[in-house]
Motif scaffolding. Sequence first.
Motif, mmCIF file in Angstrom:
data_model
loop_
_atom_site.group_PDB
_atom_site.id
_atom_site.type_symbol
_atom_site.label_atom_id
_atom_site.label_comp_id
_atom_site.label_asym_id
_atom_site.label_seq_id
_atom_site.Cartn_x
_atom_site.Cartn_y
_atom_site.Cartn_z
ATOM 1 N N ILE A 135 38.630 35.323 38.064
ATOM 2 C CA ILE A 135 37.876 36.389 38.147
ATOM 3 C C ILE A 135 38.657 37.107 36.518
ATOM 4 C CG2 ILE A 135 37.745 38.771 38.656
ATOM 5 C CD1 ILE A 135 37.595 37.588 41.453
ATOM 6 N N LEU A 138 37.227 35.344 33.490
ATOM 7 C CA LEU A 138 35.899 35.989 33.091
ATOM 8 C C LEU A 138 36.083 37.334 32.634
ATOM 9 C CD1 LEU A 138 33.863 34.687 36.215
ATOM 10 C CD2 LEU A 138 34.022 33.675 33.954
ATOM 11 N N MET A 139 37.072 38.023 32.907
ATOM 12 C CA MET A 139 37.225 39.300 32.279
ATOM 13 C C MET A 139 37.709 39.233 30.936
ATOM 14 S SD MET A 139 38.847 41.231 35.600
ATOM 15 C CE MET A 139 38.995 43.187 35.046
ATOM 16 N N GLY A 142 34.938 38.070 28.652
ATOM 17 C CA GLY A 142 34.174 39.257 28.296
ATOM 18 C C GLY A 142 34.556 40.080 27.106
ATOM 19 N N MET A 170 44.264 43.778 36.503
ATOM 20 C CA MET A 170 43.765 42.635 37.501
ATOM 21 C C MET A 170 44.934 41.653 37.562
ATOM 22 S SD MET A 170 41.061 41.497 39.172
ATOM 23 C CE MET A 170 41.012 40.000 39.981
ATOM 24 N N TYR B 152 31.717 51.211 31.641
ATOM 25 C CA TYR B 152 31.480 50.047 31.066
ATOM 26 C C TYR B 152 29.787 50.197 30.529
ATOM 27 C CZ TYR B 152 35.416 46.822 31.967
ATOM 28 O OH TYR B 152 36.606 46.530 32.139
ATOM 29 N N VAL B 165 25.394 41.762 27.549
ATOM 30 C CA VAL B 165 26.801 42.135 27.450
ATOM 31 C C VAL B 165 27.322 42.814 28.585
ATOM 32 C CG1 VAL B 165 28.419 43.049 25.911
ATOM 33 C CG2 VAL B 165 26.935 42.055 24.685
ATOM 34 N N LEU B 168 28.284 40.729 31.695
ATOM 35 C CA LEU B 168 29.307 39.998 31.457
ATOM 36 C C LEU B 168 30.707 40.660 31.635
ATOM 37 C CD1 LEU B 168 30.236 37.141 30.162
ATOM 38 C CD2 LEU B 168 29.971 38.116 27.962
ATOM 39 N N LEU B 169 30.658 41.988 30.808
ATOM 40 C CA LEU B 169 31.864 42.686 31.000
ATOM 41 C C LEU B 169 31.936 43.207 32.407
ATOM 42 C CD1 LEU B 169 31.638 44.837 27.678
ATOM 43 C CD2 LEU B 169 33.249 42.978 28.209
ATOM 44 N N PRO B 172 32.708 40.842 36.436
ATOM 45 C CA PRO B 172 33.759 40.356 36.766
ATOM 46 C C PRO B 172 34.545 41.549 37.225
ATOM 47 C CG PRO B 172 33.196 39.444 34.778
ATOM 48 C CD PRO B 172 32.121 40.446 34.871
ATOM 49 N N VAL B 173 34.603 42.672 36.428
ATOM 50 C CA VAL B 173 35.508 44.018 36.785
ATOM 51 C C VAL B 173 35.287 44.310 38.475
ATOM 52 C CG1 VAL B 173 35.915 46.405 36.331
ATOM 53 C CG2 VAL B 173 35.844 44.707 34.494
ATOM 54 N N THR B 175 33.936 42.453 40.790
ATOM 55 C CA THR B 175 34.285 41.330 41.759
ATOM 56 C C THR B 175 35.409 41.846 42.816
ATOM 57 O OG1 THR B 175 34.058 39.923 40.033
ATOM 58 C CG2 THR B 175 34.731 39.103 42.174
ATOM 59 N N PRO B 176 36.559 42.637 42.530
ATOM 60 C CA PRO B 176 37.467 43.041 43.623
ATOM 61 C C PRO B 176 36.941 44.291 44.392
ATOM 62 C CG PRO B 176 38.662 43.089 41.414
ATOM 63 C CD PRO B 176 37.055 42.678 41.254
ATOM 64 N N MET B 179 34.402 42.206 46.870
ATOM 65 C CA MET B 179 35.385 41.542 48.037
ATOM 66 C C MET B 179 35.697 42.363 49.147
ATOM 67 S SD MET B 179 37.729 39.159 45.479
ATOM 68 C CE MET B 179 38.930 38.734 46.675
#
Lengths: 280, 225
Positions: A135, A138-139, A142, A170, B152, B165, B168-169, B172-173, B175-176, B179
């Motif tokens: 992750i 990937l960040m 970006g 992160m 963002y 874009v 893509l930015l 991923p941010v 994701t936590p 989860m």
Amino acid sequence: MTEKATAERAALQGPLSTGSRATRVLGLASIASLALLVFYTFKATKPDVELGETVRILYIHVPTISTAYLLLLTNAVASVVFLVKKNRFADHLAGASAEVGLLLLGLTLVTGMLWGRPTWGTYWVWDPRLTTTLIMFLMYLGYVTLRGLPGEFVTRGTRAAIVGIVSVFMLYPVRQSVNWWSSLHQGSTALGRPLKAEISGNQELALYIGFLAFLILAVWLVVHRFRLAWLEESARETSLTAEIAERRAAEAPGSTTVRADVSAAARVSQGAGSPQEDTQ
Amino acid sequence: MREVLRAAVMVCRKDLRMEWRTKATISYVVPFVLIVVVLFAFALDTDPVLLRRATAGVYWITVLFAATLIAQRSAAIEGRDGVMDSLRLSGLDPAGQFLGKAAAIFAQLLLIQIPLGIGVAVLYGVSLERPGIGVLSALLATLAVAASGAIYGPLAAGFVGSEAVLPLLYLPVLTPVMMAATRSAESALGFGVGAGWHWTAMLGMLGATFLVLGTLTAASLLEHR
């Protein structure tokens, strides 16, 4: 200030090439330390009692992730400095450290997968440490993409700096993932508490040579990338100055002074050195 | 503080009023989330056991996709008709503007979760076993998604191909958040291991982090958009 003077100033304030005496010394030190690492990895150390031959991958894997953390922290600090001072140095440092950090993160993931295949029987498991590292990769991918988008220097730098600051948070979940969740990945080896119990002798030395080798390599790459970014920015600016001067010259065809400025600015933008040097 | 709150309320009301007048969220984000839920059901072979087990994940991945659309729209509406320049010249506190944007995204995300929740309950055959943790974790996760969207969305706006874009930015941010939200939701649906309160606490921490970061960087972002 004339266009000629502006072009000269922009070209001469920063580096004039990607290399210097210091970078050559760093390059040689990097090659020597990597050669030493190869020697220690394959010759001076024996296979591990538990991990066997696969332990050799860890002499690269652990230093690459540690160096990547350091570079991403550098990126965050440079990003904060950029937001406060709008400083070109900080912007290019942030960009260079993130790019090299991303490269090392990628190398960490690849070496981890190569280690995982013989150890766990598969290249990839959805383990907390692996997943959080992916992750983070990937960040920063970006982040690098955002930096590559066309745009005005300050606008692009500000947006990238904010992404860099958010992304660095992160690091903590990645570092703590082996403690927070049940993980196949082992805990801290070199920088954690059980250092003496888990690794010693030539193995320990190989690991520290790895840290040193990748640190020197990273600094060398960051310096080169920084200087390249600076030169690109300067070339863009001087090209623009030359374009403006050319257009003005076209509007006033009789002006010989402006024509001289145009050719001087064009020479600077093509990397031919300062106008004074040419005339001497 | 008073100025910050005043600016937040004004910007939030402006954004929600625009959404109310254009009906963009209702007319294309709500159908979008329902389509995603149906598509996931087909992708999982409409197996009732598998669907129930995957409900939490599908629910939150759908919210994240919807958040991408809402954050993009929230930033894009200010790129038109000189709205950005007007906001800069308005003298409204930048932190307040950020909080207002986050609050508007939060409200829209809550709105889309009503049909989404009903959709997964009916189509996937699940019910909330622990409503307390379910509601609290959903609120905190939505807060984290909204606050990061308010950071963002503007960051990716204005570029050629900004539609590509932003995911893509942004994803991923998130994701936590996804989860932690998924684990909390699993616990609320009765599938998870343990109470799930620590995941809910993590969601609160993530939400607070994004709010603080957004507030601190709001002035820089407003100045250089």
